[in-house]
Design a protein around this motif. Structure first.
Motif, PDB file in Angstrom:
ATOM      1  N   LYS A  99     -21.516   9.274   7.166  1.00 18.36           N
ATOM      2  CA  LYS A  99     -22.958   9.101   7.293  1.00 18.36           C
ATOM      3  C   LYS A  99     -23.338   9.111   8.757  1.00 18.36           C
ATOM      4  CE  LYS A  99     -26.805   6.111   5.879  1.00 18.36           C
ATOM      5  NZ  LYS A  99     -27.196   4.859   5.172  1.00 18.36           N
ATOM      6  N   ASP A 100     -24.344   9.921   9.081  1.00 14.01           N
ATOM      7  CA  ASP A 100     -24.829  10.034  10.460  1.00 14.01           C
ATOM      8  C   ASP A 100     -23.683  10.381  11.425  1.00 14.01           C
ATOM      9  OD1 ASP A 100     -27.410   9.340   9.606  1.00 14.01           O
ATOM     10  OD2 ASP A 100     -26.990   7.196   9.845  1.00 14.01           O
ATOM     11  N   GLY A 101     -22.788  11.227  10.944  1.00 19.02           N
ATOM     12  CA  GLY A 101     -21.704  11.703  11.799  1.00 19.02           C
ATOM     13  C   GLY A 101     -20.576  10.724  12.012  1.00 19.02           C
ATOM     14  N   LYS A 102     -20.567   9.614  11.258  1.00 18.22           N
ATOM     15  CA  LYS A 102     -19.524   8.608  11.422  1.00 18.22           C
ATOM     16  C   LYS A 102     -18.832   8.321  10.096  1.00 18.22           C
ATOM     17  CE  LYS A 102     -19.989   7.810  15.835  1.00 18.22           C
ATOM     18  NZ  LYS A 102     -18.877   8.126  16.770  1.00 18.22           N
ATOM     19  N   LEU A 103     -17.519   8.136  10.182  1.00 15.55           N
ATOM     20  CA  LEU A 103     -16.707   7.848   9.009  1.00 15.55           C
ATOM     21  C   LEU A 103     -16.434   6.359   8.882  1.00 15.55           C
ATOM     22  CD1 LEU A 103     -14.189  10.767   9.495  1.00 15.55           C
ATOM     23  CD2 LEU A 103     -15.643  10.473   7.477  1.00 15.55           C
ATOM     24  N   THR A 104     -16.588   5.835   7.649  1.00 13.63           N
ATOM     25  CA  THR A 104     -16.320   4.438   7.357  1.00 13.63           C
ATOM     26  C   THR A 104     -15.397   4.352   6.153  1.00 13.63           C
ATOM     27  OG1 THR A 104     -18.530   3.807   8.129  1.00 13.63           O
ATOM     28  CG2 THR A 104     -17.329   2.195   6.807  1.00 13.63           C
ATOM     29  N   ARG A 105     -14.281   3.655   6.299  1.00 13.60           N
ATOM     30  CA  ARG A 105     -13.319   3.568   5.200  1.00 13.60           C
ATOM     31  C   ARG A 105     -13.854   2.703   4.068  1.00 13.60           C
ATOM     32  NH1 ARG A 105      -8.054   0.966   6.922  1.00 13.60           N
ATOM     33  NH2 ARG A 105      -9.006  -0.931   6.104  1.00 13.60           N
ATOM     34  N   ARG A 106     -13.617   3.208   2.842  1.00 10.97           N
ATOM     35  CA  ARG A 106     -14.041   2.462   1.649  1.00 10.97           C
ATOM     36  C   ARG A 106     -12.808   2.140   0.795  1.00 10.97           C
ATOM     37  NH1 ARG A 106     -19.577   3.312   0.705  1.00 10.97           N
ATOM     38  NH2 ARG A 106     -19.358   1.808  -1.000  1.00 10.97           N
ATOM     39  N   GLY A 107     -12.603   2.853  -0.317  1.00  9.93           N
ATOM     40  CA  GLY A 107     -11.523   2.500  -1.220  1.00  9.93           C
ATOM     41  C   GLY A 107     -10.256   3.305  -1.022  1.00  9.93           C
ATOM     42  N   THR A 122     -20.433  14.145   2.355  1.00 11.19           N
ATOM     43  CA  THR A 122     -20.769  12.747   2.639  1.00 11.19           C
ATOM     44  C   THR A 122     -19.540  11.850   2.495  1.00 11.19           C
ATOM     45  OG1 THR A 122     -21.457  12.399   0.335  1.00 11.19           O
ATOM     46  CG2 THR A 122     -23.167  13.023   1.924  1.00 11.19           C
ATOM     47  N   LYS A 123     -18.394  12.466   2.146  1.00 12.84           N
ATOM     48  CA  LYS A 123     -17.140  11.724   2.023  1.00 12.84           C
ATOM     49  C   LYS A 123     -15.991  12.627   2.454  1.00 12.84           C
ATOM     50  CE  LYS A 123     -18.742   9.290  -2.142  1.00 12.84           C
ATOM     51  NZ  LYS A 123     -18.459   9.035  -3.581  1.00 12.84           N
ATOM     52  N   ILE A 124     -14.926  11.989   2.916  1.00 12.20           N
ATOM     53  CA  ILE A 124     -13.663  12.689   3.161  1.00 12.20           C
ATOM     54  C   ILE A 124     -12.539  11.840   2.595  1.00 12.20           C
ATOM     55  CG2 ILE A 124     -12.053  13.601   4.866  1.00 12.20           C
ATOM     56  CD1 ILE A 124     -14.367  14.020   6.767  1.00 12.20           C
ATOM     57  N   VAL A 125     -11.656  12.475   1.846  1.00  9.60           N
ATOM     58  CA  VAL A 125     -10.433  11.829   1.388  1.00  9.60           C
ATOM     59  C   VAL A 125      -9.302  12.245   2.329  1.00  9.60           C
ATOM     60  CG1 VAL A 125      -8.732  11.659  -0.462  1.00  9.60           C
ATOM     61  CG2 VAL A 125     -11.173  11.788  -1.025  1.00  9.60           C
ATOM     62  N   PHE A 126      -8.719  11.277   3.019  1.00  5.70           N
ATOM     63  CA  PHE A 126      -7.525  11.518   3.833  1.00  5.70           C
ATOM     64  C   PHE A 126      -6.315  11.011   3.051  1.00  5.70           C
ATOM     65  CE2 PHE A 126     -10.518  11.541   7.475  1.00  5.70           C
ATOM     66  CZ  PHE A 126     -10.053  12.651   8.165  1.00  5.70           C
ATOM     67  N   SER A 127      -5.247  11.788   3.029  1.00  2.00           N
ATOM     68  CA  SER A 127      -4.035  11.358   2.333  1.00  2.00           C
ATOM     69  C   SER A 127      -2.944  10.987   3.323  1.00  2.00           C
ATOM     70  CB  SER A 127      -3.541  12.452   1.385  1.00  2.00           C
ATOM     71  OG  SER A 127      -3.098  13.576   2.113  1.00  2.00           O
ATOM     72  N   ASP A 128      -2.090  10.062   2.885  1.00  2.00           N
ATOM     73  CA  ASP A 128      -0.967   9.595   3.693  1.00  2.00           C
ATOM     74  C   ASP A 128       0.330  10.034   3.033  1.00  2.00           C
ATOM     75  OD1 ASP A 128       0.826   8.146   5.327  1.00  2.00           O
ATOM     76  OD2 ASP A 128       0.679   6.391   4.035  1.00  2.00           O
ATOM     77  N   GLU A 129       1.151  10.811   3.759  1.00  2.00           N
ATOM     78  CA  GLU A 129       2.424  11.268   3.211  1.00  2.00           C
ATOM     79  C   GLU A 129       3.558  10.396   3.739  1.00  2.00           C
ATOM     80  OE1 GLU A 129       4.474  15.497   2.098  1.00  2.00           O
ATOM     81  OE2 GLU A 129       4.012  15.118   4.196  1.00  2.00           O
ATOM     82  N   LEU A 130       3.544   9.139   3.347  1.00  2.00           N
ATOM     83  CA  LEU A 130       4.587   8.193   3.721  1.00  2.00           C
ATOM     84  C   LEU A 130       5.956   8.740   3.328  1.00  2.00           C
ATOM     85  CD1 LEU A 130       5.412   5.262   4.615  1.00  2.00           C
ATOM     86  CD2 LEU A 130       5.065   4.604   2.220  1.00  2.00           C
ATOM     87  N   GLY A 131       6.876   8.790   4.267  1.00  2.00           N
ATOM     88  CA  GLY A 131       8.215   9.277   3.961  1.00  2.00           C
ATOM     89  C   GLY A 131       8.365  10.773   4.070  1.00  2.00           C
ATOM     90  N   GLY A 132       7.275  11.488   4.416  1.00  2.00           N
ATOM     91  CA  GLY A 132       7.366  12.925   4.639  1.00  2.00           C
ATOM     92  C   GLY A 132       7.622  13.760   3.409  1.00  2.00           C
ATOM     93  N   GLY A 133       7.412  13.204   2.221  1.00  2.00           N
ATOM     94  CA  GLY A 133       7.600  13.971   1.002  1.00  2.00           C
ATOM     95  C   GLY A 133       9.004  13.902   0.448  1.00  2.00           C
ATOM     96  N   ALA A 134       9.906  13.192   1.132  1.00  2.00           N
ATOM     97  CA  ALA A 134      11.312  13.187   0.725  1.00  2.00           C
ATOM     98  C   ALA A 134      11.746  11.879   0.091  1.00  2.00           C
ATOM     99  CB  ALA A 134      12.195  13.471   1.932  1.00  2.00           C
ATOM    100  N   THR A 135      10.877  10.881   0.056  1.00  2.00           N
ATOM    101  CA  THR A 135      11.301   9.563  -0.416  1.00  2.00           C
ATOM    102  C   THR A 135      10.445   9.089  -1.584  1.00  2.00           C
ATOM    103  OG1 THR A 135       9.899   8.519   1.265  1.00  2.00           O
ATOM    104  CG2 THR A 135      12.193   8.882   1.835  1.00  2.00           C
ATOM    105  N   ALA A 136      10.930   8.040  -2.241  1.00  2.00           N
ATOM    106  CA  ALA A 136      10.253   7.479  -3.417  1.00  2.00           C
ATOM    107  C   ALA A 136       9.293   6.382  -2.977  1.00  2.00           C
ATOM    108  CB  ALA A 136      11.294   6.930  -4.385  1.00  2.00           C
TER     109      ALA A 136
END
Length: 472
Positions: free
Chosen positions: A345-353, A312-326
């Motif tokens: 929910k009902d096959g659709k994703l809604t961003r929360r926190g 019922t949830k998916i966590v997507f992560s963002d790798e800003l800088g490709g892992g090489a920067t601070a």
């Protein structure tokens, strides 16, 4: 991520070449050598500023119980530790120069069983039965373990997936290589409709114009079919286009970084550099796009995805800088280089926190959201996650709008002589302990003791590949 094709111009040197493919047990196995249990780091739950060079810090409920430093040919300047997979009493740890198999039957005293030297970044690993799958996303001069990095494009150049027989953990055997378009940055295992067939979803960046292995365009993922009883017949059977409208929209896509499959739910979530994609994988060879997400304001590199237990949830992560920067300094917003929580929910994703590791790091520490896994706790959404030099964080997203950290472990910055990259590449919970593959420090074993996470200690898995989620 640390992909040479994407950020070779960011100051990373060439891979230290190793010209031997060894699948023999190391001396450590023959002598019964085991790592010593290090002293627990000083706990400082109020720490907000950076720690000193290599200084350990942890919350009171987290402790380091073991560390196995890099050794042998997998201990060079750029012999970086990468991803992890588990089976029974064994952990398989990837490295840019090959992989290592550890006996973790006593988690506080892991011992090396064998070490295979077979260069090819990232050498991310997955295990299924007697078969170990290894991703190679560096162009090699050929498919052998002795090959060097590809130079001038050649018809012999190769990148893709290698398959090893690990029925004898002390003597893995190289079985087969499968070339895939733009190589294999990461991969995910998806079971077929019968136990005789296994599919490998291959994620890779591209295109690389002028390359013989990564020609434009590159909007697809490669799907390898593996006959389990005859793995040497494995081959690419499909390359579905996940962005059929990209050309009409004038958007250039760059493939996918990571795909997490949840076969029981017939779903997969793909992190595809510029997009997040929800897939129906009812037919593993013909995945269907259910929804495509784009967030140019907060996300730079859609890196990976994690379902909660009931999907019922998916966590997507963002790798800003490709892992090489601070990106864990006060200058970077908390919504960048972080995790975005989406309700499904009902096959659709809604961003929360959003959640980002809360301790400020120095400007010399590469730090951003990286690989993690869900803890097996019914009724709670808790995951452990690597943050490179930001360390290991355990956090609770049961409240989608109000995620919070509940435990952490980290080391201070690398010393000047240790290079520019370090920290936890992957941190996963397996059978009561957290295992972290540190880029330069080797295998860490951590223990968390907290009322919120204690129920996870009851769960037991016989096989664990994080990119293939299972219910509990």
């Amino acid at each position: 991520m640390i992909n040479r094709r994407l950020w070779a111009g960011m100051g990373v040197g060439a891979l230290l070449l190793v010209t031997a493919c060894s699948t023999q047990p190391t001396e450590a196995q023959g002598t019964g050598q085991r790592s010593a249990s290090p002293a627990a780091p000083a706990a400082d739950p109020t720490r907000k500023g950076p720690t000193g060079v290599d200084e350990k810090a942890a919350s009171p409920n987290m402790k380091l119980v073991a560390n196995v430093p890099p050794s042998g040919a997998l201990n060079g300047p750029e012999a970086w530790g990468t991803d992890l997979a588990f089976q029974g009493d064994y952990a398989f740890v990837g490295n840019y120069e090959g992989f290592t198999i550890f006996d973790i039957s006593t988690p506080a005293k892991p011992s090396m069983v064998s070490q295979v030297v077979c260069p090819g970044g990232q050498n991310d690993v997955s295990i299924s039965g007697d078969l170990l799958f290894v991703s190679v996303d560096d162009v090699r001069s050929d498919e052998t373990c002795e090959a060097g990095l590809g130079g001038v494009p050649s018809a012999d150049d190769w990148e893709g997936v290698r398959i090893f027989d690990v029925s004898d953990k002390a003597r893995p055997k190289y079985l087969k290589s499968i070339a895939t378009s733009c190589g294999s940055h990461t991969h995910s295992l998806v079971p077929g409709k019968s136990a005789d067939t296994l599919y490998v979803y291959v994620s890779s960046p591209g295109p690389d114009r002028g390359s013989t292995t990564c020609e434009a365009p590159h909007p697809d993922v490669s799907i390898i079919e593996v006959p389990v009883k005859d793995p040497e017949r494995a081959s690419v059977v499909a390359a579905p286009d996940l962005f059929p409208n990209a050309k009409d929209e004038g958007v250039e896509v760059s493939g996918c970084h990571d795909i997490t499959a949840y076969p029981e739910k017939k779903l997969a979530a793909a992190a595809c550099f510029g997009d997040g994609v929800l897939l129906d994988i009812s037919d593993p060879v013909k995945p269907k796009v259910l929804q495509q997400l784009r967030d140019t304001e907060n996300f730079s590199v859609w890196h990976s995805a994690t379902f909660n237990n009931d999907a019922t949830k998916i966590v997507f992560s963002d790798e800003l800088g490709g892992g090489a920067t601070a990106t864990c300094t006060s200058q970077t917003p908390k919504t960048k280089g972080a995790n975005a929580i989406y309700d499904l929910k009902d096959g659709k994703l809604t961003r929360r926190g959003y959640f980002k590791m809360p301790r400020e790091q120095t400007s010399t520490e590469n730090c951003v959201a990286h690989n993690g896994s869900l803890l097996p706790i019914p009724g709670k959404d808790i995951m452990v996650q690597a943050w490179y030099q930001g360390g290991v964080s355990v956090w609770d997203f049961t409240d989608s709008d109000g995620p919070k950290e509940i435990a952490y472990f980290e080391r201070g910055p690398l010393g000047r002589s240790e290079g520019m990259l370090g920290g936890s590449w992957s941190a996963y919970y397996y059978n009561g302990y957290i295992y972290s593959s540190d880029i330069t420090k080797g295998l860490d074993v951590l223990e968390i003791n907290d009322p919120l996470t204690d129920p996870a200690k009851k769960a037991r898995m016989e096989e664990f590949n994080v990119q293939t989620q299972v219910g509990y």
